[in-house]
Scaffold this motif. Structure first.
Motif, mmCIF file in Angstrom:
data_model
loop_
_atom_site.group_PDB
_atom_site.id
_atom_site.type_symbol
_atom_site.label_atom_id
_atom_site.label_comp_id
_atom_site.label_asym_id
_atom_site.label_seq_id
_atom_site.Cartn_x
_atom_site.Cartn_y
_atom_site.Cartn_z
ATOM 1 N N LEU A 56 -33.989 -18.212 76.199
ATOM 2 C CA LEU A 56 -33.499 -19.587 76.195
ATOM 3 C C LEU A 56 -33.750 -20.300 74.870
ATOM 4 N N LEU A 57 -34.795 -19.905 74.147
ATOM 5 C CA LEU A 57 -35.106 -20.557 72.875
ATOM 6 C C LEU A 57 -34.158 -20.071 71.782
ATOM 7 N N SER A 58 -33.952 -20.902 70.789
ATOM 8 C CA SER A 58 -32.945 -20.600 69.764
ATOM 9 C C SER A 58 -33.375 -19.506 68.801
ATOM 10 N N GLY A 59 -34.666 -19.428 68.480
ATOM 11 C CA GLY A 59 -35.128 -18.485 67.466
ATOM 12 C C GLY A 59 -35.665 -17.188 68.044
ATOM 13 N N THR A 60 -36.550 -16.560 67.283
ATOM 14 C CA THR A 60 -37.136 -15.267 67.644
ATOM 15 C C THR A 60 -38.521 -15.452 68.257
ATOM 16 N N THR A 61 -38.847 -14.618 69.233
ATOM 17 C CA THR A 61 -40.188 -14.585 69.816
ATOM 18 C C THR A 61 -40.945 -13.386 69.258
ATOM 19 N N ILE A 62 -42.117 -13.636 68.688
ATOM 20 C CA ILE A 62 -42.998 -12.572 68.218
ATOM 21 C C ILE A 62 -44.012 -12.273 69.315
ATOM 22 N N VAL A 63 -44.183 -10.991 69.656
ATOM 23 C CA VAL A 63 -45.174 -10.596 70.652
ATOM 24 C C VAL A 63 -46.171 -9.654 69.981
ATOM 25 N N VAL A 64 -47.390 -10.125 69.795
ATOM 26 C CA VAL A 64 -48.454 -9.291 69.245
ATOM 27 C C VAL A 64 -49.046 -8.476 70.391
ATOM 28 N N SER A 65 -48.955 -7.165 70.255
ATOM 29 C CA SER A 65 -49.342 -6.262 71.341
ATOM 30 C C SER A 65 -50.333 -5.232 70.802
ATOM 31 N N PRO A 66 -51.311 -4.804 71.606
ATOM 32 C CA PRO A 66 -52.384 -3.955 71.082
ATOM 33 C C PRO A 66 -52.045 -2.484 70.919
ATOM 34 N N LEU A 67 -51.039 -1.976 71.656
ATOM 35 C CA LEU A 67 -50.793 -0.539 71.671
ATOM 36 C C LEU A 67 -49.326 -0.218 71.437
ATOM 37 N N LYS A 84 -30.740 -6.526 74.825
ATOM 38 C CA LYS A 84 -30.597 -5.507 73.794
ATOM 39 C C LYS A 84 -31.235 -5.898 72.462
ATOM 40 N N ARG A 85 -31.359 -7.178 72.195
ATOM 41 C CA ARG A 85 -31.850 -7.610 70.871
ATOM 42 C C ARG A 85 -33.377 -7.686 70.856
ATOM 43 N N VAL A 86 -33.990 -6.540 71.111
ATOM 44 C CA VAL A 86 -35.455 -6.435 71.092
ATOM 45 C C VAL A 86 -35.834 -5.208 70.272
ATOM 46 N N VAL A 87 -37.012 -5.244 69.661
ATOM 47 C CA VAL A 87 -37.448 -4.126 68.839
ATOM 48 C C VAL A 87 -38.976 -4.110 68.778
ATOM 49 N N ALA A 88 -39.542 -2.925 68.594
ATOM 50 C CA ALA A 88 -40.979 -2.781 68.354
ATOM 51 C C ALA A 88 -41.166 -2.244 66.939
ATOM 52 N N ILE A 113 -45.104 -6.273 67.824
ATOM 53 C CA ILE A 113 -45.786 -5.826 66.616
ATOM 54 C C ILE A 113 -47.296 -5.850 66.844
ATOM 55 N N SER A 114 -48.037 -5.034 66.114
ATOM 56 C CA SER A 114 -49.495 -5.000 66.245
ATOM 57 C C SER A 114 -50.124 -6.090 65.390
ATOM 58 N N PRO A 115 -51.379 -6.482 65.681
ATOM 59 C CA PRO A 115 -52.047 -7.506 64.862
ATOM 60 C C PRO A 115 -52.301 -7.030 63.438
ATOM 61 N N GLU A 116 -52.381 -5.717 63.232
ATOM 62 C CA GLU A 116 -52.592 -5.191 61.883
ATOM 63 C C GLU A 116 -51.298 -5.231 61.074
ATOM 64 N N LEU A 117 -50.198 -4.754 61.664
ATOM 65 C CA LEU A 117 -48.946 -4.647 60.916
ATOM 66 C C LEU A 117 -48.367 -6.002 60.554
ATOM 67 N N ILE A 118 -48.537 -6.993 61.438
ATOM 68 C CA ILE A 118 -47.941 -8.298 61.162
ATOM 69 C C ILE A 118 -48.576 -8.958 59.935
ATOM 70 N N ALA A 120 -49.365 -7.273 57.154
ATOM 71 C CA ALA A 120 -48.925 -6.593 55.932
ATOM 72 C C ALA A 120 -47.959 -7.517 55.188
ATOM 73 N N ASP A 121 -48.154 -7.653 53.897
ATOM 74 C CA ASP A 121 -47.350 -8.602 53.107
ATOM 75 C C ASP A 121 -45.859 -8.371 53.268
ATOM 76 N N GLN A 122 -45.421 -7.108 53.247
ATOM 77 C CA GLN A 122 -43.991 -6.829 53.323
ATOM 78 C C GLN A 122 -43.397 -7.265 54.659
ATOM 79 N N VAL A 123 -44.206 -7.256 55.707
ATOM 80 C CA VAL A 123 -43.731 -7.681 57.030
ATOM 81 C C VAL A 123 -43.813 -9.197 57.160
ATOM 82 N N LEU A 124 -44.971 -9.759 56.845
ATOM 83 C CA LEU A 124 -45.169 -11.200 57.011
ATOM 84 C C LEU A 124 -44.193 -11.996 56.157
ATOM 85 N N ASN A 125 -43.933 -11.556 54.929
ATOM 86 C CA ASN A 125 -43.008 -12.274 54.052
ATOM 87 C C ASN A 125 -41.593 -12.280 54.615
ATOM 88 N N ARG A 126 -41.211 -11.203 55.289
ATOM 89 C CA ARG A 126 -39.870 -11.169 55.904
ATOM 90 C C ARG A 126 -39.821 -12.078 57.139
#
Length: 516
Positions: A56-67, A84-88, A113-118, A120-126
């Motif tokens: 329902l929200l207009s933007g993207t939802t980030i889900v930080v997941s442990p595994l 369909k518009r979901v990705v890990a 995404i994991s708490p470690e990967l999010i 990473a500069d290349q991910v966070l900047n995007r």
């Protein structure tokens, strides 16, 4: 968002005609842009609390997941339900696949995404370039239980949230008593979070503590129980080595059952393979460490057995909650011998660096600082250079970064500040050790409880509880020998020969001497 609309949307997207307790209240707060801490029992549909708002929200939802396994499973389920518009984002992706995701990043409704990967500069900047409407921390108790030692990146999520423009935050858990709730809110730096806390007692789970003399008697118990009851079963261990050994013995003795082991020392793909086959009833007994089970949405697990004493009640509740997600009568069994507390005591002590280790690390870092050397970027190189285990380095490094001694792998030395931070880390070590020991004492108190086990287990989580209509616990009216599961395990499906060869390579190879 009006109640009528939420009712309409849940039927439109999921075919449900009503919400489970807590779901609508959490969603309403989110859609009103309120930060939320939600505590709901396992198997109560926590993921729906962000899935529907994400639609329902207009933007993207980030889900930080442990595994990674949990993320992949959730993406698979969402796509099967038409979203369909979901990705890990995870380490399984090859370079080309990850670049494709980056190219269309803003078009995804949910990104796991994991708490470690999010971080990473290349991910966070995007991610900073797209519209983030909701930031979710799934299994939020990991902030408190894992963040201080095992995965300190959980304690840095408040910085990530700020970098992403302070979107609405949702923290979800099934095991968060008041002290862990405070820890979560403090770590996220969201003091105004609205709490939606609901009872987590699952009345369909019966509790049984079985006193035994030693580990051999535990194995005899398992063999006898599993020969009588052909039901999907999880058996939890604190030692990888014992986990593998017992799995091998059970496989030999239970010739008509499929038994596998699962722990964090295995390859990721092997773990995913074992998990998927268990989900589809092609394996019916998993001997595992706490690396298995988080987010597993298998409805018909009938028994969760603890071979070793858990070090804390929070983990125990998480693990038993994987039984009986379909609401059918299920069983929690804890096998306890007199000296069982020795293993968790040793694990607790080994998780933290000693004062002597902290002293040596500070001495070596001082030399590097005076020589104007940078720290290596790879953790393995740091371990080798400083002579310290990764888990100990993570604990020390978190406080060094937090107190501005390490910035971008540069070591900043200033004598007075250096000594203050050293004393702070030593104090934090003592504090964390005391917390962990108290958690173990609480677990031991429960094991030796003479009154109702259910009431004692959940007293830190809810003010009242309802006595179950069926059996309660071994301190009340329950006799294990009289237990009858609601249904037998259905026949293991025949699989093709390639899969049989894969299983043969994975099942019951008891040569690893590691412990958890």
């Amino acid at each position: 968002m009006h109640n009528r609309k939420l009712d309409t949307y849940i039927e439109q997207f999921y075919g449900y005609t009503s919400f489970r307790p807590g779901q609508k209240e959490i969603m309403e707060s989110i859609l009103q842009r309120q930060d939320v801490l939600g505590v709901l029992p396992t198997g109560s549909g926590k993921s729906l609390c962000y899935e529907l708002p994400a639609r329902l929200l207009s933007g993207t939802t980030i889900v930080v997941s442990p595994l990674i396994a949990l993320m992949i499973d959730q993406v698979k389920q969402l796509k099967a339900n038409g979203m369909k518009r979901v990705v890990a984002l995870n380490s399984f992706m090859d370079y080309a696949e990850r670049q494709d995701v980056y190219r269309y990043l803003g078009e995804y409704k949910i990104i796991y995404i994991s708490p470690e990967l999010i971080q990473a500069d290349q991910v966070l900047n995007r991610l900073k370039k797209i519209d983030i409407s909701l930031f979710v921390i799934d299994e939020a108790h990991c902030i408190s239980l894992w963040g201080h030692e095992f995965r300190p990146d959980y304690l840095k999520l408040s910085h990530v949230i700020k970098e992403l423009g302070d979107p609405t935050v949702l923290a979800l858990s099934a095991t968060a008593p008041s002290n862990i709730q405070k820890d979560i809110i403090a770590a996220l730096n969201r003091p105004n979070m609205k709490k939606h806390i609901y009872p987590i007692d699952k009345e369909n789970i019966c509790f049984s503590i079985q006193q035994v003399a030693h580990e051999l008697e535990k194995i005899d118990f398992l063999t006898d129980f599993l020969q009588k009851h052909h039901v999907p079963t999880l058996i939890y261990f604190s030692s990888r080595n014992v986990c593998e050994q017992v799995a091998e013995q059970l496989s030999i003795q239970l010739t008509n059952r499929k038994v596998a082991f699962y722990h964090g020392g295995m390859e990721q793909m092997d773990r995913l393979t074992i998990q998927q086959q268990f989900m589809e009833d092609q394996i019916d007994i998993i001997c595992c460490t706490n690396a298995f089970g988080m987010g597993i949405n298998k409805p018909n697990i009938r028994a969760v057995i603890h071979f070793h004493l858990p070090s804390q009640i929070e983990s125990f509740i998480q693990e038993i909650g994987r039984a009986g997600r379909d609401g059918e009568p299920s069983l929690s069994i804890l096998l306890y011998a007199e000296h069982d507390q020795l293993l968790p005591r040793r694990i607790i002590t080994n998780e933290l660096p000693t004062k002597e280790q902290i002293t040596v690390v500070f001495q070596q870092l001082k030399q590097l600082a005076l020589q104007k050397q940078l720290l290596p970027k790879q953790v393995k190189e740091i371990e080798k250079m400083l002579g310290i285990e990764e888990i100990h380095w993570r604990f020390i490094n978190y406080h060094l970064e937090k107190n501005d001694i390490i910035k971008n792998n540069q070591i900043i030395y200033q004598a007075t500040h250096w000594q203050n931070v050293f004393e702070h880390i030593v104090d934090m070590r003592i504090n964390r050790l005391n917390i962990k020991q108290n958690q173990l004492f609480a677990m031991l108190d429960w094991v030796h409880e003479t009154d109702c086990l259910r009431e004692s287990l959940y007293k830190g989580y809810q003010d009242t509880y309802d006595k179950p209509e069926q059996h309660c616990c071994s301190n009340c009216d329950f006799v294990l020998e009289q237990w009858e599961p609601p249904q037998a395990l259905r026949e293991i499906r025949t699989s093709h020969q390639d899969w049989q060869r894969k299983l043969k390579a994975l099942l019951l190879i008891g040569e690893n001497d590691e412990t958890e």
